[in-house]
Design a protein around this motif. Structure first.
Motif, PDB file in Angstrom:
ATOM      1  N   PHE A  52     -11.449   2.652   4.541  1.00 39.57           N
ATOM      2  CA  PHE A  52     -10.207   2.675   3.771  1.00 39.57           C
ATOM      3  C   PHE A  52     -10.041   4.040   3.126  1.00 39.57           C
ATOM      4  O   PHE A  52      -9.953   4.189   1.911  1.00 39.57           O
ATOM      5  CB  PHE A  52     -10.205   1.568   2.714  1.00 39.57           C
ATOM      6  N   GLY A  53     -10.027   5.058   3.978  1.00 40.08           N
ATOM      7  CA  GLY A  53      -9.807   6.411   3.504  1.00 40.08           C
ATOM      8  C   GLY A  53      -8.324   6.706   3.381  1.00 40.08           C
ATOM      9  O   GLY A  53      -7.475   5.805   3.449  1.00 40.08           O
ATOM     10  N   PHE A  54      -7.994   7.987   3.239  1.00 44.47           N
ATOM     11  CA  PHE A  54      -6.602   8.368   3.023  1.00 44.47           C
ATOM     12  C   PHE A  54      -5.712   7.936   4.176  1.00 44.47           C
ATOM     13  O   PHE A  54      -4.574   7.513   3.971  1.00 44.47           O
ATOM     14  CB  PHE A  54      -6.490   9.884   2.823  1.00 44.47           C
ATOM     15  N   ARG A  55      -6.212   8.043   5.392  1.00 45.24           N
ATOM     16  CA  ARG A  55      -5.406   7.697   6.570  1.00 45.24           C
ATOM     17  C   ARG A  55      -4.872   6.278   6.470  1.00 45.24           C
ATOM     18  O   ARG A  55      -3.679   6.030   6.646  1.00 45.24           O
ATOM     19  CB  ARG A  55      -6.241   7.870   7.836  1.00 45.24           C
ATOM     20  N   ASN A  56      -5.764   5.322   6.223  1.00 45.51           N
ATOM     21  CA  ASN A  56      -5.327   3.934   6.139  1.00 45.51           C
ATOM     22  C   ASN A  56      -4.565   3.650   4.851  1.00 45.51           C
ATOM     23  O   ASN A  56      -3.601   2.881   4.843  1.00 45.51           O
ATOM     24  CB  ASN A  56      -6.533   2.999   6.254  1.00 45.51           C
ATOM     25  N   PHE A  57      -4.996   4.259   3.753  1.00 44.89           N
ATOM     26  CA  PHE A  57      -4.315   4.022   2.480  1.00 44.89           C
ATOM     27  C   PHE A  57      -2.862   4.485   2.549  1.00 44.89           C
ATOM     28  O   PHE A  57      -1.939   3.757   2.177  1.00 44.89           O
ATOM     29  CB  PHE A  57      -5.044   4.749   1.346  1.00 44.89           C
ATOM     30  N   TRP A  58      -2.661   5.714   3.043  1.00 50.42           N
ATOM     31  CA  TRP A  58      -1.301   6.232   3.164  1.00 50.42           C
ATOM     32  C   TRP A  58      -0.511   5.428   4.190  1.00 50.42           C
ATOM     33  O   TRP A  58       0.675   5.154   4.009  1.00 50.42           O
ATOM     34  CB  TRP A  58      -1.340   7.703   3.568  1.00 50.42           C
ATOM     35  N   GLY A  59      -1.188   5.019   5.255  1.00 51.50           N
ATOM     36  CA  GLY A  59      -0.505   4.275   6.303  1.00 51.50           C
ATOM     37  C   GLY A  59       0.084   2.959   5.818  1.00 51.50           C
ATOM     38  O   GLY A  59       1.248   2.652   6.083  1.00 51.50           O
ATOM     39  N   VAL A  60      -0.725   2.181   5.085  1.00 45.37           N
ATOM     40  CA  VAL A  60      -0.258   0.852   4.689  1.00 45.37           C
ATOM     41  C   VAL A  60       0.680   0.887   3.485  1.00 45.37           C
ATOM     42  O   VAL A  60       1.425  -0.066   3.245  1.00 45.37           O
ATOM     43  CB  VAL A  60      -1.447  -0.099   4.386  1.00 45.37           C
ATOM     44  N   THR A  61       0.656   1.977   2.721  1.00 43.03           N
ATOM     45  CA  THR A  61       1.533   2.036   1.546  1.00 43.03           C
ATOM     46  C   THR A  61       2.817   2.826   1.795  1.00 43.03           C
ATOM     47  O   THR A  61       3.807   2.625   1.092  1.00 43.03           O
ATOM     48  CB  THR A  61       0.798   2.678   0.348  1.00 43.03           C
TER      49      THR A  61
END
Length: 225
Positions: A52-61
């Motif tokens: 749950f790094g920046f890639r996934n965090f930014w992706g889902v939000t």
């Protein structure tokens, strides 16, 4: 956001077009399936490898709510109806793709959880025993499924994902390119990811992955690619 688009069209026109109804229904079923089977997501590449790094965090939000909702947003401002047969056909196609996406993932995870002691399409599946080493130096045993959907292509689960995106975009028609942005992006992403997956799996499983590739020669699309 999907429901807000539905409400906006009803507020603006006094009714809900069957085009938006089909697109919204498919997206809501897709979301519902995700939350019903949320545990399955923890076994996907996104979580297991990217965490749950920046890639996934930014992706889902940010990325996901903006890009997935392009079609409902477009249809909310461009109301129109499809022929009834076309609407029903697109709905059936999309629901079948969502089921196929779920069934492919469940098939693989069930086989791995049981070590191959289960059935796939009514028979005991062919599997390849494989081992891999985690970052802590421990070695683990698993199996690679060479049957069912996974006997057709090494990354077959990307096919229904593309089908799903096409299904909820078809109601927008072909008058404007914007609604098709996600479809084009997804196809490019998954084709690139499939090649990356192959390299990662070769590093992870070694020679047994080469054996698997020989048994299942198609990367994504059976009999084509």
């Amino acid at each position: 956001m999907v429901l807000s688009c539905v409400a906006k069209q009803i507020e603006s026109t006094g009714r809900l077009s069957n085009a938006l109804a089909v697109a919204a229904a498919l997206q809501l079923v897709y979301i519902f399936k995700f939350f019903c089977w949320e545990s399955g997501y923890f076994n996907t590449l996104d979580v297991m490898h990217y965490r749950f790094g920046f890639r996934n965090f930014w992706g889902v939000t940010s990325w996901l709510p903006a890009i997935y909702a392009i079609v409902p947003l477009y249809l909310a401002g461009h109301p129109g109806d499809l022929p009834s047969a076309a609407a029903l056909g697109i709905l059936a196609f999309g629901l079948a793709a969502i089921w196929l996406n779920y069934d492919a993932d469940v098939q693989r995870q069930r086989v791995r959880a049981t070590g191959g002691n289960t059935t796939v399409w009514g028979r005991k599946p062919a599997v390849l025993p494989a081992s891999y080493q985690t970052s802590d130096g421990a070695r683990h045993q698993t199996v690679l499924l060479v049957a069912g959907w996974w006997g057709l292509a090494r990354h077959f689960h990307y096919v229904p994902e593309m089908m799903i995106a096409v299904s909820w975009t078809l109601p927008a028609g072909f008058d404007h390119a914007l609604p098709w942005f996600y479809v084009v992006y997804l196809i490019m992403l998954l084709m690139h990811r499939a090649a990356y997956d192959d390299r990662r799996c070769l590093e992870k499983y070694g020679h047994i992955w080469e054996v698997y590739c020989a048994r299942v020669p198609y990367r994504v699309i059976p009999f084509a690619y």
